[in-house]
Every structure is written in C-alpha cells, then in structure tokens.
Design an enzyme around this catalytic site. Structure first.
Site, PDB file in Angstrom:
ATOM      1  N   SER A  19       0.829  -1.200   0.000  1.00  0.00           N
ATOM      2  CA  SER A  19       0.000   0.000   0.000  1.00  0.00           C
ATOM      3  C   SER A  19       0.868   1.257   0.000  1.00  0.00           C
ATOM      4  O   SER A  19       1.776   1.395   0.821  1.00  0.00           O
ATOM      5  CB  SER A  19      -0.913   0.000   1.225  1.00  0.00           C
ATOM      6  OG  SER A  19      -1.753   1.122   1.219  1.00  0.00           O
ATOM      7  N   GLY A  44       8.811  -7.816  -0.735  1.00  0.00           N
ATOM      8  CA  GLY A  44       8.177  -6.539  -0.446  1.00  0.00           C
ATOM      9  C   GLY A  44       9.199  -5.482  -0.108  1.00  0.00           C
ATOM     10  O   GLY A  44       9.773  -4.840  -0.991  1.00  0.00           O
ATOM     11  N   ARG A  45       9.461  -5.312   1.185  1.00  0.00           N
ATOM     12  CA  ARG A  45      10.351  -4.239   1.628  1.00  0.00           C
ATOM     13  C   ARG A  45      11.767  -4.375   1.086  1.00  0.00           C
ATOM     14  O   ARG A  45      12.492  -3.378   1.005  1.00  0.00           O
ATOM     15  CB  ARG A  45      10.350  -4.183   3.161  1.00  0.00           C
ATOM     16  CG  ARG A  45       9.036  -3.643   3.732  1.00  0.00           C
ATOM     17  CD  ARG A  45       8.980  -3.732   5.246  1.00  0.00           C
ATOM     18  NE  ARG A  45       8.815  -5.108   5.708  1.00  0.00           N
ATOM     19  CZ  ARG A  45       8.804  -5.471   6.976  1.00  0.00           C
ATOM     20  NH1 ARG A  45       9.008  -4.563   7.924  1.00  0.00           N
ATOM     21  NH2 ARG A  45       8.615  -6.732   7.319  1.00  0.00           N
ATOM     22  N   CYS A  62      -3.949  -8.557   4.881  1.00  0.00           N
ATOM     23  CA  CYS A  62      -3.730  -7.212   5.402  1.00  0.00           C
ATOM     24  C   CYS A  62      -4.055  -7.162   6.898  1.00  0.00           C
ATOM     25  O   CYS A  62      -5.153  -7.503   7.316  1.00  0.00           O
ATOM     26  CB  CYS A  62      -4.597  -6.202   4.665  1.00  0.00           C
ATOM     27  SG  CYS A  62      -4.366  -4.501   5.259  1.00  0.00           S
ATOM     28  N   ASN A 109       6.675 -15.588   1.570  1.00  0.00           N
ATOM     29  CA  ASN A 109       6.791 -14.141   1.681  1.00  0.00           C
ATOM     30  C   ASN A 109       7.187 -13.778   3.111  1.00  0.00           C
ATOM     31  O   ASN A 109       6.776 -14.433   4.063  1.00  0.00           O
ATOM     32  CB  ASN A 109       5.448 -13.507   1.307  1.00  0.00           C
ATOM     33  CG  ASN A 109       5.397 -12.005   1.497  1.00  0.00           C
ATOM     34  OD1 ASN A 109       4.428 -11.481   2.047  1.00  0.00           O
ATOM     35  ND2 ASN A 109       6.404 -11.278   1.056  1.00  0.00           N
ATOM     36  N   GLY A 110       7.988 -12.724   3.231  1.00  0.00           N
ATOM     37  CA  GLY A 110       8.353 -12.208   4.539  1.00  0.00           C
ATOM     38  C   GLY A 110       9.852 -12.212   4.776  1.00  0.00           C
ATOM     39  O   GLY A 110      10.498 -13.259   4.721  1.00  0.00           O
TER      40      GLY A 110
END
Length: 344
Positions: free
Chosen positions: A26, A233-234, A108, A209-210
């Site tokens: 997001s 992601g990050r 989420c 993921n993660g």
C-alpha cells in the site's frame, strides 16, 4: 531452485517464467513503481490492495490504482473485501482493465481493514465466508485467481493449511503465505518453516513471503518452506533491480552486482519523473519523497540529503539536488552496499 509456474488454462493461461514476485504494498506499488520493477526483470508485479466496493463504484482513484503495466510479463490486481458478490464484480472490472491475474487479500493486518471492514486477515477467522469469497471470485473471471494470506489470525489459530485446502477446492490457482500472523503485523521474524505446512496441505503452487531482503535469504526461505517461488516486499525499497538479482541467484547461482551508482541515479531520476507524470506535479513531489529517500539509504551524507529534499516542493529543484548529491559520490567511485542500505 525455482522453475516456471503455469496457472490456469486456455487463452487466459499465465506462465510465470521466474516466480520471483513483487508484493502488493500500500502506497508503494503504484503504477510507476510496478512498471519500473517489471522492466528490471520481475517475474510478476502485483498492484496495491484495492477495496472491492470502491472498484464496483468505479471510484476514479481506485480505477487508476488498478491500471496494469503493459508488456514484459504478467500483471496482477489485488482485491480486498468481505462481500462475495462485490469481490466477483470488482474482479470482472479489473480483468476488463487488463489484469492477467486477480489476487485476493486475506493478509492485510491494518485495523481499518481487518477490524473495521472485516476484510484482509480477518477473513482467516471466518473460513465459511472466506470460501464463498474465493469461489465467487474464481467463478467470475476467466483469468487465474490467486490468494495471499498469513499463517493465521494469531498463534492460537494457525489455520493457513486449512484455508489452502478450501482455496484449492474453490478454484484458486496459487497461494502466497506471509510467515507471520495478523497479530504480529510486521514485527518479529517471518516463519518460513511454517509455510512448509501449507505446502504439504495442497497441490497448488505456494509462494513464500516475509523478510526476503537478500539473495541468501531468498534461497533459505525456499529451502525451509519447500515453496515454489518467493514474494519480495520491503526488500525492493530503493532497489527495483533486486528481484532481478534474486532470479539470477535462484536460477543459475549467479551473483549479480547491483547497478553502479551512476546507473542508480539514472534509474532514480526516471522513477521520480514517472511518479510526477502519473500523479501530477504537486502530489508526485510529495509521493516521490519516500522513494528518493530509499534510493539514497547507505550513501555517505544521505541523512542531510533527505532532510534537504523533504523541504523542497518543486520537482526540478529536487532533481537538481539529486545531481548535487550523487555526482561527487559517483566521481569518487563510491559503492552503495545493499545490506548497509537496508539497515540505514
């Protein structure tokens, strides 16, 4: 360590040649960022989470969030909601806008979504409703539908393996599991070992993921989870080329060096201009600040650079500051270390 994944069939079959996927983030994975990561070689890019009710109402900003990147491999639009009919209609709209895949968000953790709207990770606590949403969405569109979820709501209800079986029965074609519970949010350490339990519960392809921020962590996450691919992601913040490095490491064992600092500056400038072109000059300058900050992490003097940049409301002036900051470092042969950048 990874092989191509084929989802669906017929005219809408999608093949992920390299299942290294940009996570939906997001406020981050907007169209300019997805387009850039795609050109850098990502196996798949996923949109920001989009509220199904806003899509059905054809909210102007929501429809813009659902725009897909043309060419260069598949794009996915992620939807969130708690009403099966609305999710189905939103999926049809997204496919009409060009989505190659639809992803459903059961992960989420944000209070506004998971508590206020009973969507996102809250749906892991209502398996019956979750199944209805999955089935309605999968039946509504001809393209493959995937699911992203967490391990469970909390450590007392680690029901991702059960939901994996429900998803497979409902027509879902691929699962992504973030190795945390909703109650953990993004704290603690992602549990890649737990993802192996999900993999064992289903015949569907599973993506882990993660905390995947280096090529070594990507390989370790795959080894421990038995997953078929990784979602990042990050780890891609300020490093749109990182997915390409992970693909090389997981397919050929090659260690790709990041772009040199001069090329990084060019990528940053192109990204910054694309943000302003997409959102407009004023909003683009504001939205672009976080990206400029991420690119500069790990560079000498970056804290002062970011402080100065945050005081400027003019795009060309920010570009001038970027040149002023980067050019001396480039001339000196400074090398940005990704691990240092991530820790900064």
């Amino acid at each position: 360590m990874i092989k191509p994944i084929t989802l669906g069939g017929g005219a809408h079959q999608v093949t992920l040649a390299h299942p290294v996927i940009l996570a939906p983030l997001s406020g981050v994975t907007d169209l300019p960022f997805r387009a850039l990561v795609k050109t850098q070689g990502a196996g798949l890019v996923v949109s920001e989470m989009i509220a199904s009710w806003a899509m059905v109402r054809e909210n102007r900003n929501t429809l813009r969030m659902a725009e897909v990147v043309a060419g260069g491999g598949p794009s996915s639009v992620q939807l969130a909601g708690c009403d099966p009919a609305a999710m189905a209609e939103a999926a049809r709209i997204a496919v009409g806008l060009g989505a190659d895949l639809i992803d459903i968000n059961f992960g989420c953790p944000v209070k506004k979504v998971a508590v206020g709207q009973t969507a996102g990770s809250a749906l892991m606590r209502d398996e019956a409703l979750a199944g209805k949403i999955l089935e309605a969405t999968a039946r509504a569109v001809p393209v493959p539908v995937t699911l992203k979820m967490r391990m469970g709501w909390d450590h007392a209800s680690l029901n991702a393996p059960t939901l994996a079986r429900i998803a497979e029965a409902a027509g879902i074609t691929m699962l992504t599991v973030h190795g945390r519970t909703r109650q953990q949010f993004y704290e603690g350490i992602a549990d890649w070992d737990f993802v192996a339990r999900v993999k064992a519960a289903t015949s569907l392809p599973v993506i882990v993921n993660g905390d995947i921020t280096t090529e070594q962590k990507a390989a370790e996450a795959l080894r421990r989870s038995g997953a078929d691919g990784v979602m990042i992601g990050r780890g891609a913040y300020g490093r749109p080329w990182f997915l390409r490095q992970v693909i090389a490491a997981l397919t050929t064992g090659e260690t790709l060096a990041p772009p040199g600092l001069a090329e990084q500056k060019d990528i940053l400038l192109g990204h910054y201009r694309a943000i302003r072109a997409h959102f407009g000059e004023g909003p683009g300058v504001r939205l672009g600040r976080k990206h400029v900050a991420w690119y500069s992490h790990g560079l000498r003097g970056s804290a002062a650079f970011r402080a100065a940049m945050n005081r400027i409301d003019n795009g060309p002036a920010v570009e001038a500051l970027i040149h002023e900051f980067y050019d001396p470092l480039i001339a000196q042969g400074f090398v940005r270390q990704d691990e240092m950048a991530l820790a900064a």
